[in-house]
Every structure is written in C-alpha cells, then in structure tokens.
Design an enzyme around this catalytic site. Structure first.
Site, PDB file in Angstrom:
ATOM      1  N   HIS A 120      46.429 -15.763  12.601  1.00  0.00           N
ATOM      2  CA  HIS A 120      46.616 -16.482  11.368  1.00  0.00           C
ATOM      3  C   HIS A 120      47.266 -15.782  10.187  1.00  0.00           C
ATOM      4  O   HIS A 120      46.467 -15.313   9.106  1.00  0.00           O
ATOM      5  CB  HIS A 120      45.081 -16.552  10.854  1.00  0.00           C
ATOM      6  CG  HIS A 120      44.715 -17.796   9.899  1.00  0.00           C
ATOM      7  ND1 HIS A 120      45.123 -17.787   8.821  1.00  0.00           N
ATOM      8  CD2 HIS A 120      43.680 -18.747  10.226  1.00  0.00           C
ATOM      9  CE1 HIS A 120      44.886 -18.918   8.180  1.00  0.00           C
ATOM     10  NE2 HIS A 120      43.980 -19.522   9.013  1.00  0.00           N
ATOM     11  N   ASN A 172      39.676 -22.817  13.956  1.00  0.00           N
ATOM     12  CA  ASN A 172      39.604 -24.144  12.949  1.00  0.00           C
ATOM     13  C   ASN A 172      38.395 -24.718  13.078  1.00  0.00           C
ATOM     14  O   ASN A 172      37.418 -24.107  13.298  1.00  0.00           O
ATOM     15  CB  ASN A 172      40.916 -24.819  13.711  1.00  0.00           C
ATOM     16  CG  ASN A 172      41.401 -25.733  12.400  1.00  0.00           C
ATOM     17  OD1 ASN A 172      40.935 -26.876  12.219  1.00  0.00           O
ATOM     18  ND2 ASN A 172      42.695 -25.249  11.967  1.00  0.00           N
ATOM     19  N   ARG A 173      38.274 -26.100  13.026  1.00  0.00           N
ATOM     20  CA  ARG A 173      37.191 -26.709  12.751  1.00  0.00           C
ATOM     21  C   ARG A 173      36.568 -27.453  13.952  1.00  0.00           C
ATOM     22  O   ARG A 173      37.243 -27.763  14.485  1.00  0.00           O
ATOM     23  CB  ARG A 173      37.153 -27.732  11.621  1.00  0.00           C
ATOM     24  CG  ARG A 173      37.443 -27.171  10.107  1.00  0.00           C
ATOM     25  CD  ARG A 173      37.916 -27.782   9.221  1.00  0.00           C
ATOM     26  NE  ARG A 173      37.766 -27.215   7.839  1.00  0.00           N
ATOM     27  CZ  ARG A 173      38.976 -26.501   7.359  1.00  0.00           C
ATOM     28  NH1 ARG A 173      39.952 -26.619   8.203  1.00  0.00           N
ATOM     29  NH2 ARG A 173      38.787 -25.829   6.425  1.00  0.00           N
ATOM     30  N   GLU A 204      50.072 -21.481  12.029  1.00  0.00           N
ATOM     31  CA  GLU A 204      49.127 -21.017  13.254  1.00  0.00           C
ATOM     32  C   GLU A 204      49.411 -21.637  14.366  1.00  0.00           C
ATOM     33  O   GLU A 204      48.916 -22.973  14.730  1.00  0.00           O
ATOM     34  CB  GLU A 204      47.687 -21.099  12.764  1.00  0.00           C
ATOM     35  CG  GLU A 204      47.313 -20.327  11.390  1.00  0.00           C
ATOM     36  CD  GLU A 204      46.448 -21.041  10.926  1.00  0.00           C
ATOM     37  OE1 GLU A 204      45.189 -21.270  11.329  1.00  0.00           O
ATOM     38  OE2 GLU A 204      46.496 -21.722   9.575  1.00  0.00           O
TER      39      GLU A 204
END
Ligand SMILES: *[C@@H]1O[C@H](CO)[C@@H](O)[C@H](O)[C@H]1NC(C)=O
Ligand SMILES: *[C@@H]1O[C@H](CO)[C@@H](O)[C@H](O)[C@H]1NC(C)=O
Ligand SMILES: *[C@@H]1O[C@H](CO)[C@@H](O)[C@H](O)[C@H]1NC(C)=O
Ligand SMILES: *[C@@H]1O[C@H](CO)[C@@H](O)[C@H](O)[C@H]1NC(C)=O
Length: 385
Positions: free
Chosen positions: A192, A94-95, A347
């Site tokens: 994912h 993710n970010r 996820e």
C-alpha cells in the site's frame, strides 16, 4: 588461497548490513533497514513491513524521496490516523461488505471498522503488526509473520506470510507469499505505497492532479457504493470520462477535475473527491507495464509490473493536512503537511470483496485451504520522462 580471500572480501562487502548478536540483522541507528542498488535506495521498518523512504534520481540527477512516511519510526505505531503508509494490509486487504462472508456454508463475521463494512481485516490487521526480519542483505530484506487464528475477528486458521523486498538497477521488486496452515480462510494482500513523485517540492502545487497516469489495460473498473464497496457491476470508462486512464498515455490524474461528478467520484455522499476505485487489468501481455505514474516537475516516472488482475487507485482524499511531511520532502513555509489529494496509492491486488461475489470467479484466487500457497509479485521501475 586467493579464491578464499576473494570470497572473504565479497562476504565483507555484503557485510555492510548491520548484524546484531546471534547474527540477527539490526536496523541503522535511526531504526531503518536499508537496501540499495544503482539508482535506488529503499528503507524499511518491521512495523507493518513498511517502506519508509524510497530514493530515486530526479531530472537533475539528485535523489529524491518519492513516498510518504514519517521521520520518527516510533510514530508509525501510535499515529491515530494510521493511513497504512506503504505497509502490507492483511490478511484480507480492502473492504468486506457488511463485515461478513461465507465459506462452505459457514458465515464468518468480521469487525465493522469502516461504517457497516470491514477495512483491511479490522483491528489487529497485518499493517499493525511488528513483523520479524528473517533475512537482510545489501539489496534485499524479508519480513515474516505468523497470523494466529481469529487474531482478527472472523478469520479462521493460522496463516504464515513472507514479504521480500529487493532492489536492482532502478527497480523495486516485491514478492509476497502466504500459506494457510490449517483451515480454509480468505487471503488478499497488497503493498500500500503512497507516492508523490515531486517529493512535495513543486512550488506550483502539492496536489497529485498534475501527475500523469496511464493504465493501458484498464478500460473497465468496478462500480462502488458510497462506502467504496463494489456493487458487483463492472463498468467501462468512455474516453475522456471521469474514470478513464486507458485511452491515452497523456492523461493526467486530474484530467477530469472539472467534470461533474469528480467531487463525489469516490463516494461519501459527495465528500470524496477523485479516486478510490478498482481498475481491472485485462489482456496485458506477460511482464507488460500496466501502470505508469509520472511527473513533469521532477521528471520521474514509475512503471508498475504485476501478476495481479487489477489495481486500487486511491488519490488521498482522506489526508487532511495534519500529518507532517518527512524532512526529505516539502518546501519550508509552503508545503509542510500531507494535504487532501496530494498523494496517490496504486495497489496491485485481486478483486476487492471478491469473496462476496462468486459471479466474478475469484474464489479460487482468494480462499486458501491448508497448505495452499498464495503468491503475489510486482515491481516498480523508475526512470526519467
Ligand atoms: C487495524 O488495527 C488497529 C488495532 O490493532 C486498529 O486501531 C485500526 O483501526 C485497524 N485499522 C483499520 C484500517 O481497520
Ligand atoms: C516472530 O518470531 C517469533 C519466534 O519464532 C514468533 O514467536 C513470533 O510470533 C513472530 N512474530 C510474528 C509477528 O510473526
Ligand atoms: C516463509 O519463509 C520460511 C523461511 O524461509 C519458509 O520456511 C516458509 O515456508 C515460507 N512461507 C511462505 C508462505 O512462503
Ligand atoms: C474527503 O475529504 C473531505 C474534506 O476533507 C472530508 O470531509 C471527507 O470526509 C473525506 N471523505 C472520505 C471518504 O475520506
């Protein structure tokens, strides 16, 4: 004598796995490693430790392939859109906001590969690696990876990881471990997988909106900015509102499609429709089903159990119809490609960008020093509605 014969017979049974020279497991001629159990068959490739096909029976008892992917296993590494199809992104999924984080007063700068932010650790992320197959039986396969220091910009220290996929009756089990070998480093992983439980064969629609989704322990979610980065705020979804999947087992993924805000609900200044959000899992009993995805058309339901504190829900806004479906999916002349909002990823993982939010108290679960073990476990159980 008799006993040793039995043992030999059992060994031969298990030996349906193809072994190459020096006893190393080999894929089938189509490049896939297969594992199976009653009511389930799963196939994998080393690239990204990726699940390529997952077959479960539909309401007519016919096996259908319920996850996205490609027929040609050689296309995964060259696919320019790289949607992280059913792979393991890492070492920090993710970010990461603004491509930076700090450990013990040292700031690390990660690659900005998603606007001003880092997505899935940037280039050379784990979903782009050819993992080693280190074990394979008829119902289980293990992929292993050694991630060198700085092989992704801004991630110090070596990390080793093992991912074991196994199947048991109607169930896909996933166990991920990782260990930092020599320095403190962030680790956050997920699996994912993208689902379409109709295998794109519903003539009425290829969209995901008619699938049912129930997240019984997820009333709260993280507010995110236009780039899908958490702002730090934790919000509670009112029953029937855009981000409510907790108030009733009968909610559909598209229940809020006609509500204002749906079109821009996942950011991009109004261009991202639907979901790309982190939902907290709170007060769930041990081993409870924390997410149920289901489709009336195929009759298939998929139930998630996990030891993680939440899930990212992503409803495939990015898909633009350029990726072709596998031959196991779709309707010739009608549904042939992956169109916008035609799949969903759920996820299980720790809080995204938790390394930049000490106030969430996730640092102990996301930063690992030498020898510390990271552990992640989930399963999907399939059945009929
Ligand atoms: C992952 O790394 C590859 C190169 O190894 C890069 O092309 C790709 O953009 C990266 N993916 C993401 C989502 O950052
Ligand atoms: C696979 O194993 C070999 C031999 O142990 C090692 O050199 C290589 O780095 C491993 N590959 C990955 C992706 O970890
Ligand atoms: C990965 O598996 C190898 C081989 O079984 C083992 O030696 C290693 O400790 C494992 N590492 C992790 C992080 O689970
Ligand atoms: C969402 O899809 C729209 C239409 O295809 C596209 O213009 C937009 O860039 C997408 N947004 C994101 C964040 O993927």
């Amino acid at each position: 004598m008799r006993l040793s014969l039995l043992v030999a017979a059992a060994a031969m049974e298990a030996g349906c796995v193809v072994m190459g020279h020096k006893g190393r497991p080999r894929p089938d001629k189509d490049g896939r490693y297969t594992i199976s159990a009653k009511g389930i068959k799963a196939q994998f490739i080393p690239y990204g430790a990726t699940l390529t096909n997952l077959y479960v029976p539909d309401k007519n008892g016919k096996p259908i392939d319920v996850v996205l992917g490609y027929d040609d296993v050689d296309y995964y590494p060259v696919d320019p859109s790289h949607p992280v199809y059913n792979a393991i992104p890492g070492r920090y999924a993710n970010r990461i906001a603004n491509g930076e984080y700090t450990i013990d007063g040292v700031t690390y700068y990660t690659e900005k590969n998603d606007g001003p932010n880092t997505l899935h650790s940037g280039t050379n992320n784990w979903s782009y690696r050819f993992w080693n197959v280190t074990a394979h039986t008829r119902d289980s396969i293990t992929f292993s990876l050694l991630d060198e220091s700085e092989s992704s910009k801004g991630f110090p220290g070596r990390v080793e990881s093992n991912v074991t996929y196994s199947v048991s009756e109607n169930r896909w089990n996933i166990k991920i471990t990782a260990r930092s070998l020599d320095q403190k480093t962030p680790i956050l992983l997920n699996q994912h997988t993208y689902f379409n439980l109709d295998a794109y064969r519903n003539p009425e629609t290829d969209k995901i909106w008619e699938h049912g989704l129930y997240l019984p322990y997820s009333r709260r979610y993280l507010a995110a900015d236009q780039g899908s980065v958490p702002t730090g705020d934790i919000l509670t979804a009112a029953p029937g509102s855009l981000n409510d999947f907790a108030s009733s087992p009968d909610l559909r993924l598209g229940h809020a499609r006609d509500l204002p805000g749906f079109e821009g609900n996942c950011g991009a200044d109004g261009a991202c429709q639907g979901y790309n959000h982190y939902f907290l899992i709170e007060d769930a009993p041990r081993d409870a089903v924390v997410a149920r995805l289901a489709s009336g058309f195929s009759g298939v339901k998929a139930e998630l159990r996990t030891d993680q504190p939440g899930v990212v829900l992503y409803s495939c806004n990015w898909s633009d119809g350029t990726a072709r479906l596998k031959k196991t999916q779709g309707i010739r002349g009608k549904h042939e490609t992956v169109t916008r909002s035609s799949c969903v990823a759920i996820e299980a993982q720790d809080w995204p960008d938790g390394i930049n939010h000490p106030e969430w108290n996730r640092l102990d679960a996301q930063i690992f020093g030498p020898g510390q073990l990271y552990s992640w476990e989930s399963s999907w159980t399939f059945g009929l509605l």
